[in-house]
Design a protein around this motif. Structure first.
Motif, PDB file in Angstrom:
ATOM      1  N   ARG A  98       0.863  -1.432   0.024  1.00  0.00           N
ATOM      2  CA  ARG A  98       0.070   0.071   0.166  1.00  0.00           C
ATOM      3  C   ARG A  98       0.827   1.479   0.203  1.00  0.00           C
ATOM      4  NH1 ARG A  98      -3.837   1.103   4.889  1.00  0.00           N
ATOM      5  NH2 ARG A  98      -2.271   2.503   5.275  1.00  0.00           N
ATOM      6  N   CYS A  99       1.826   1.178   0.990  1.00  0.00           N
ATOM      7  CA  CYS A  99       2.848   2.343   0.812  1.00  0.00           C
ATOM      8  C   CYS A  99       3.651   2.595  -0.444  1.00  0.00           C
ATOM      9  CB  CYS A  99       3.696   2.361   2.138  1.00  0.00           C
ATOM     10  SG  CYS A  99       2.903   2.604   3.609  1.00  0.00           S
ATOM     11  N   ARG A 100       3.897   1.397  -1.007  1.00  0.00           N
ATOM     12  CA  ARG A 100       4.740   1.637  -2.128  1.00  0.00           C
ATOM     13  C   ARG A 100       3.855   2.230  -3.271  1.00  0.00           C
ATOM     14  NH1 ARG A 100       4.213  -3.969  -5.510  1.00  0.00           N
ATOM     15  NH2 ARG A 100       2.083  -2.927  -5.539  1.00  0.00           N
ATOM     16  N   ASP A 101       2.731   1.994  -3.352  1.00  0.00           N
ATOM     17  CA  ASP A 101       1.899   2.644  -4.498  1.00  0.00           C
ATOM     18  C   ASP A 101       1.792   4.036  -3.901  1.00  0.00           C
ATOM     19  OD1 ASP A 101       1.629   0.367  -5.451  1.00  0.00           O
ATOM     20  OD2 ASP A 101      -0.513   0.002  -4.640  1.00  0.00           O
ATOM     21  N   LEU A 102       1.737   4.546  -2.526  1.00  0.00           N
ATOM     22  CA  LEU A 102       1.578   5.943  -2.272  1.00  0.00           C
ATOM     23  C   LEU A 102       2.847   6.609  -2.643  1.00  0.00           C
ATOM     24  CD1 LEU A 102      -0.018   5.541   1.423  1.00  0.00           C
ATOM     25  CD2 LEU A 102      -1.152   6.611  -0.645  1.00  0.00           C
ATOM     26  N   ILE A 103       4.086   5.953  -2.419  1.00  0.00           N
ATOM     27  CA  ILE A 103       5.398   6.554  -2.655  1.00  0.00           C
ATOM     28  C   ILE A 103       5.542   6.779  -4.095  1.00  0.00           C
ATOM     29  CG2 ILE A 103       7.858   5.829  -2.642  1.00  0.00           C
ATOM     30  CD1 ILE A 103       7.382   4.446  -0.062  1.00  0.00           C
ATOM     31  N   ALA A 104       4.984   5.614  -5.203  1.00  0.00           N
ATOM     32  CA  ALA A 104       5.093   5.796  -6.541  1.00  0.00           C
ATOM     33  C   ALA A 104       4.375   7.011  -6.977  1.00  0.00           C
ATOM     34  CB  ALA A 104       4.367   4.547  -7.332  1.00  0.00           C
ATOM     35  N   GLN A 105       3.231   7.277  -6.305  1.00  0.00           N
ATOM     36  CA  GLN A 105       2.414   8.456  -6.575  1.00  0.00           C
ATOM     37  C   GLN A 105       2.991   9.801  -6.382  1.00  0.00           C
ATOM     38  OE1 GLN A 105      -0.483   8.740  -8.626  1.00  0.00           O
ATOM     39  NE2 GLN A 105       0.295  10.635  -8.815  1.00  0.00           N
ATOM     40  N   ALA A 106       3.779   9.676  -5.172  1.00  0.00           N
ATOM     41  CA  ALA A 106       4.624  10.922  -4.651  1.00  0.00           C
ATOM     42  C   ALA A 106       5.628  11.199  -5.474  1.00  0.00           C
ATOM     43  CB  ALA A 106       4.792  10.717  -3.113  1.00  0.00           C
ATOM     44  N   ALA A 107       6.490   9.964  -5.924  1.00  0.00           N
ATOM     45  CA  ALA A 107       7.647  10.209  -6.840  1.00  0.00           C
ATOM     46  C   ALA A 107       7.104  11.005  -8.178  1.00  0.00           C
ATOM     47  CB  ALA A 107       8.318   8.698  -7.006  1.00  0.00           C
ATOM     48  N   ALA A 108       6.070  10.405  -8.813  1.00  0.00           N
ATOM     49  CA  ALA A 108       5.539  10.837  -9.985  1.00  0.00           C
ATOM     50  C   ALA A 108       5.036  12.403  -9.767  1.00  0.00           C
ATOM     51  CB  ALA A 108       4.348  10.116 -10.295  1.00  0.00           C
ATOM     52  N   ASP A 109       4.536  12.732  -8.596  1.00  0.00           N
ATOM     53  CA  ASP A 109       4.256  14.238  -8.513  1.00  0.00           C
ATOM     54  C   ASP A 109       5.428  15.064  -8.111  1.00  0.00           C
ATOM     55  OD1 ASP A 109       1.729  13.681  -8.925  1.00  0.00           O
ATOM     56  OD2 ASP A 109       0.931  13.272  -6.763  1.00  0.00           O
ATOM     57  N   GLY A 110       6.490  14.391  -7.931  1.00  0.00           N
ATOM     58  CA  GLY A 110       7.872  15.107  -7.596  1.00  0.00           C
ATOM     59  C   GLY A 110       8.039  15.560  -5.948  1.00  0.00           C
ATOM     60  N   CYS A 111       7.154  14.868  -5.162  1.00  0.00           N
ATOM     61  CA  CYS A 111       7.299  15.276  -3.859  1.00  0.00           C
ATOM     62  C   CYS A 111       8.180  14.264  -3.072  1.00  0.00           C
ATOM     63  CB  CYS A 111       5.662  14.857  -3.245  1.00  0.00           C
ATOM     64  SG  CYS A 111       4.671  16.127  -3.966  1.00  0.00           S
ATOM     65  N   CYS A 112       8.587  13.192  -3.670  1.00  0.00           N
ATOM     66  CA  CYS A 112       9.372  12.250  -3.009  1.00  0.00           C
ATOM     67  C   CYS A 112      10.555  11.650  -4.038  1.00  0.00           C
ATOM     68  CB  CYS A 112       8.537  11.013  -2.580  1.00  0.00           C
ATOM     69  SG  CYS A 112       9.077   9.846  -1.493  1.00  0.00           S
ATOM     70  N   PRO A 113      11.598  11.339  -3.595  1.00  0.00           N
ATOM     71  CA  PRO A 113      12.683  10.879  -4.424  1.00  0.00           C
ATOM     72  C   PRO A 113      12.284   9.513  -4.994  1.00  0.00           C
ATOM     73  CG  PRO A 113      13.441  11.426  -2.472  1.00  0.00           C
ATOM     74  CD  PRO A 113      12.132  11.598  -2.236  1.00  0.00           C
ATOM     75  N   ALA A 114      12.579   9.648  -6.291  1.00  0.00           N
ATOM     76  CA  ALA A 114      12.260   8.114  -7.153  1.00  0.00           C
ATOM     77  C   ALA A 114      12.873   7.130  -6.668  1.00  0.00           C
ATOM     78  CB  ALA A 114      12.499   8.543  -8.712  1.00  0.00           C
ATOM     79  N   LEU A 115      14.149   7.323  -6.244  1.00  0.00           N
ATOM     80  CA  LEU A 115      14.931   6.301  -5.463  1.00  0.00           C
ATOM     81  C   LEU A 115      14.263   5.573  -4.222  1.00  0.00           C
ATOM     82  CD1 LEU A 115      17.720   4.927  -5.162  1.00  0.00           C
ATOM     83  CD2 LEU A 115      18.364   6.841  -3.627  1.00  0.00           C
ATOM     84  N   HIS A 116      13.462   6.308  -3.586  1.00  0.00           N
ATOM     85  CA  HIS A 116      12.389   5.733  -2.620  1.00  0.00           C
ATOM     86  C   HIS A 116      11.306   4.591  -3.194  1.00  0.00           C
ATOM     87  CE1 HIS A 116      12.811   9.144   0.831  1.00  0.00           C
ATOM     88  NE2 HIS A 116      14.144   8.585   0.288  1.00  0.00           N
ATOM     89  N   HIS A 117      10.841   5.068  -4.250  1.00  0.00           N
ATOM     90  CA  HIS A 117      10.047   4.061  -5.045  1.00  0.00           C
ATOM     91  C   HIS A 117      10.881   2.740  -5.431  1.00  0.00           C
ATOM     92  CE1 HIS A 117       7.996   2.258  -8.481  1.00  0.00           C
ATOM     93  NE2 HIS A 117       7.225   2.310  -7.563  1.00  0.00           N
ATOM     94  N   ALA A 118      12.192   3.015  -5.867  1.00  0.00           N
ATOM     95  CA  ALA A 118      13.027   1.931  -6.329  1.00  0.00           C
ATOM     96  C   ALA A 118      13.404   1.087  -5.017  1.00  0.00           C
ATOM     97  CB  ALA A 118      14.259   2.351  -7.125  1.00  0.00           C
ATOM     98  N   TYR A 119      13.373   1.562  -4.176  1.00  0.00           N
ATOM     99  CA  TYR A 119      13.975   0.413  -3.126  1.00  0.00           C
ATOM    100  C   TYR A 119      12.555  -0.366  -2.605  1.00  0.00           C
ATOM    101  CZ  TYR A 119      18.573   1.978  -2.305  1.00  0.00           C
ATOM    102  OH  TYR A 119      19.974   2.192  -2.420  1.00  0.00           O
ATOM    103  N   ILE A 120      11.391   0.416  -2.448  1.00  0.00           N
ATOM    104  CA  ILE A 120      10.097  -0.213  -1.815  1.00  0.00           C
ATOM    105  C   ILE A 120       9.604  -1.116  -2.981  1.00  0.00           C
ATOM    106  CG2 ILE A 120       8.583   1.724  -2.346  1.00  0.00           C
ATOM    107  CD1 ILE A 120       8.564  -1.201   0.767  1.00  0.00           C
ATOM    108  N   ALA A 121       9.718  -0.779  -4.308  1.00  0.00           N
ATOM    109  CA  ALA A 121       9.187  -1.634  -5.332  1.00  0.00           C
ATOM    110  C   ALA A 121       9.947  -3.024  -5.485  1.00  0.00           C
ATOM    111  CB  ALA A 121       9.495  -0.646  -6.560  1.00  0.00           C
ATOM    112  N   ASP A 122      11.486  -2.802  -5.408  1.00  0.00           N
ATOM    113  CA  ASP A 122      12.129  -4.181  -5.303  1.00  0.00           C
ATOM    114  C   ASP A 122      11.907  -4.858  -4.236  1.00  0.00           C
ATOM    115  OD1 ASP A 122      13.422  -3.305  -7.707  1.00  0.00           O
ATOM    116  OD2 ASP A 122      15.299  -3.086  -7.007  1.00  0.00           O
ATOM    117  N   HIS A 123      11.844  -4.252  -3.084  1.00  0.00           N
ATOM    118  CA  HIS A 123      11.745  -4.934  -1.590  1.00  0.00           C
ATOM    119  C   HIS A 123      10.052  -5.703  -2.115  1.00  0.00           C
ATOM    120  CE1 HIS A 123      11.661  -5.908   2.557  1.00  0.00           C
ATOM    121  NE2 HIS A 123      10.257  -5.481   2.454  1.00  0.00           N
ATOM    122  N   CYS A 124       9.301  -5.318  -2.286  1.00  0.00           N
ATOM    123  CA  CYS A 124       8.030  -5.742  -2.370  1.00  0.00           C
ATOM    124  C   CYS A 124       7.984  -6.958  -3.448  1.00  0.00           C
ATOM    125  CB  CYS A 124       6.784  -4.803  -2.709  1.00  0.00           C
ATOM    126  SG  CYS A 124       6.288  -3.839  -1.380  1.00  0.00           S
ATOM    127  N   ALA A 125       8.672  -6.664  -4.592  1.00  0.00           N
ATOM    128  CA  ALA A 125       8.732  -7.563  -5.731  1.00  0.00           C
ATOM    129  C   ALA A 125       9.488  -8.987  -5.066  1.00  0.00           C
ATOM    130  CB  ALA A 125       9.388  -7.163  -6.862  1.00  0.00           C
TER     131      ALA A 125
END
Length: 177
Positions: A98-125
């Motif tokens: 659930r947080c991965r999806d929130l982080i993905a949206q925040a990164a797409a909106d420029g509110c959060c580093p894309a790197l954060h999404h990379a780490y949680i996306a890989d972790h979940c996968a």
């Protein structure tokens, strides 16, 4: 911009500062307990680390439920990174997804580093038994990355989120290991 993000941006600065302080304090406490458990791997130290991670995950869950993902533009980069560290050590995969999806949206909106999404996306996968996309997860026993989706374009994806080539990361890991 989504409605929950708008509400978060209107958060009073004092609350944002308090959340930031709490996230950083919790992540620091966990780091301290991790170092302690490496030096003194007793059941007490491991138990204290486990309890800390549970409490941190619950605190983060409450923050996310009330305010959305604690983005860098809301709580500052150190606190947002602390939230990511807490999330990566949480035991609840559903919460992480659930947080991965929130982080993905925040990164797409420029509110959060894309790197954060990379780490949680890989972790979940990896936790879901699927190949990772950015190669950030490494098997601690083999010191090799867990399976990677489309490895031929990996370094391009890594560059897009601010990571260096995987070969460099692996050389550093082996040198430090």
């Amino acid at each position: 911009m989504r409605q929950d993000q708008e509400a978060a941006r209107r958060m009073v600065p004092e609350l944002a500062a308090a959340l930031a302080g709490e996230l950083v304090r919790r992540a620091d406490e966990e780091r301290h307990l991790m170092r302690q458990a490496r030096v003194d791997p007793t059941s007490w130290c491991r138990g204290a680390l486990h309890e800390c991670r549970q409490a941190n995950a619950e605190a983060l869950r409450t923050i996310v439920e009330r305010h959305g993902w604690p983005t860098a533009d809301l709580v500052g980069a150190p606190a947002s990174t602390a939230a990511l560290m807490i999330l990566l050590h949480a035991a609840d995969l559903d919460f992480q997804v659930r947080c991965r999806d929130l982080i993905a949206q925040a990164a797409a909106d420029g509110c959060c580093p894309a790197l954060h999404h990379a780490y949680i996306a890989d972790h979940c996968a990896v936790e879901e038994g699927r190949p990772q996309f950015y190669g950030t997860r490494v098997n601690p026993l083999t010191l090799r990355p867990y399976p990677i989706r489309r490895p031929q374009t990996l370094d391009e994806r890594r560059r897009d989120v601010g990571l260096g080539p995987l070969d460099e990361q692996m050389r550093t890991l082996r040198a430090d290991g």
